[in-house]
Scaffold this motif. Structure first.
Motif, short mmCIF file in Angstrom:
data_model
loop_
_atom_site.label_atom_id
_atom_site.label_comp_id
_atom_site.label_asym_id
_atom_site.label_seq_id
_atom_site.Cartn_x
_atom_site.Cartn_y
_atom_site.Cartn_z
N UNK A 126 0.80 -1.22 0.00
CA UNK A 126 0.00 0.00 0.00
C UNK A 126 0.84 1.28 0.00
N UNK A 127 2.18 1.14 -0.03
CA UNK A 127 3.03 2.33 -0.06
C UNK A 127 2.70 3.16 -1.29
N UNK A 128 2.48 4.45 -1.13
CA UNK A 128 2.12 5.29 -2.27
C UNK A 128 3.36 5.69 -3.08
N UNK A 135 11.91 5.91 -0.74
CA UNK A 135 12.63 4.67 -0.46
C UNK A 135 13.79 4.49 -1.42
N UNK A 136 13.56 4.67 -2.72
CA UNK A 136 14.61 4.49 -3.71
C UNK A 136 15.72 5.52 -3.55
N UNK A 137 15.34 6.75 -3.19
CA UNK A 137 16.34 7.79 -2.94
C UNK A 137 17.19 7.41 -1.72
N UNK A 187 16.44 5.51 9.49
CA UNK A 187 16.88 6.86 9.87
C UNK A 187 16.72 7.85 8.72
N UNK A 188 16.85 7.37 7.48
CA UNK A 188 16.78 8.24 6.32
C UNK A 188 15.36 8.57 5.90
N UNK A 189 14.45 7.61 6.09
CA UNK A 189 13.07 7.82 5.64
C UNK A 189 12.31 8.66 6.65
#
Length: 213
Positions: A126-128, A135-137, A187-189
């Protein structure tokens, strides 16, 4: 000859098919190609092949066929093939400063197969679109080893044993690098709605692997 396992096609008896290929049955190899082309394309796309993904996969299948005499009996053909695909992808994009941007990989992954496999937790599916871009970044900011193991384990939907075989690492190394990679992703997201700090799967940070596993 094919069944479904973990959301992707597998050959029911790889050992039998490979034995037939080694005996000169080219049609048997065609079964392997049909079974694993989708996963191979997704792998090439994930590691930056872009528009060259089909050529990369074709070359990888050819090299795998030529090297089949060196394939270790009892090993996973899928894991062995994907290692060849990754190496071929790296050779193809070696002249680039880095692999494709997160946005480019996202488009290539979407065209090849769904980014989130059917076997994943519904919460992950369900991730938009915005979350997927984030996420990819974030993946681009991991170390090379962490990015490899997270991509194999979750974006390519491989289990721990398959990931270890594909990367040629001990399972303990896979687990430790995976845990460090997921912790850094957490930590990044940015946190999800509600203000709780979350890992890449949307679970509160601190779970060992979360819903991706």
């Amino acid at each position: 000859m094919r069944t479904r396992e973990g959301g992707h096609a597998v050959v029911a008896d790889e050992a039998e098919v490979i034995a037939r290929v080694r005996a000169g049955d080219i049609q048997a190899y065609a079964w392997l190609v049909r079974a694993y082309t989708g996963t191979a394309l997704r792998t090439a796309a994930a590691f930056g092949a872009g528009a060259e993904a089909e050529d990369v996969v074709q070359a990888a299948f050819f090299k795998a066929y030529r090297a089949l005499s060196r394939f270790r009996e009892g090993a996973s053909f899928r894991s062995w093939l994907l290692r060849i695909v990754v190496n071929e992808t790296r050779n193809t994009v070696r002249s680039a400063v880095r692999l494709r941007s997160a946005t480019g990989r996202e488009a290539a992954l979407t065209e090849a197969e769904p980014l989130i496999p059917d076997s994943a937790d519904p919460a992950v599916a369900a991730i938009d679109d915005e979350r997927r871009k984030q996420l990819l970044a974030a993946l681009d900011r991991l170390s090379a080893e962490q990015r490899l193991v997270v991509t194999y384990r979750y974006l390519l939907d491989m289990n721990e044993a398959e990931t270890a075989e594909a990367l040629g690492w001990p399972r303990g190394t896979v687990k430790s690098r995976l845990n460090r990679g997921l912790k850094k992703l957490g930590q990044l997201l940015p946190p999800q709605e509600g203000g709780r700090e979350c890992g890449p799967d949307g679970d509160p940070e601190g779970s060992e692997e979360g819903a991706w596993g």
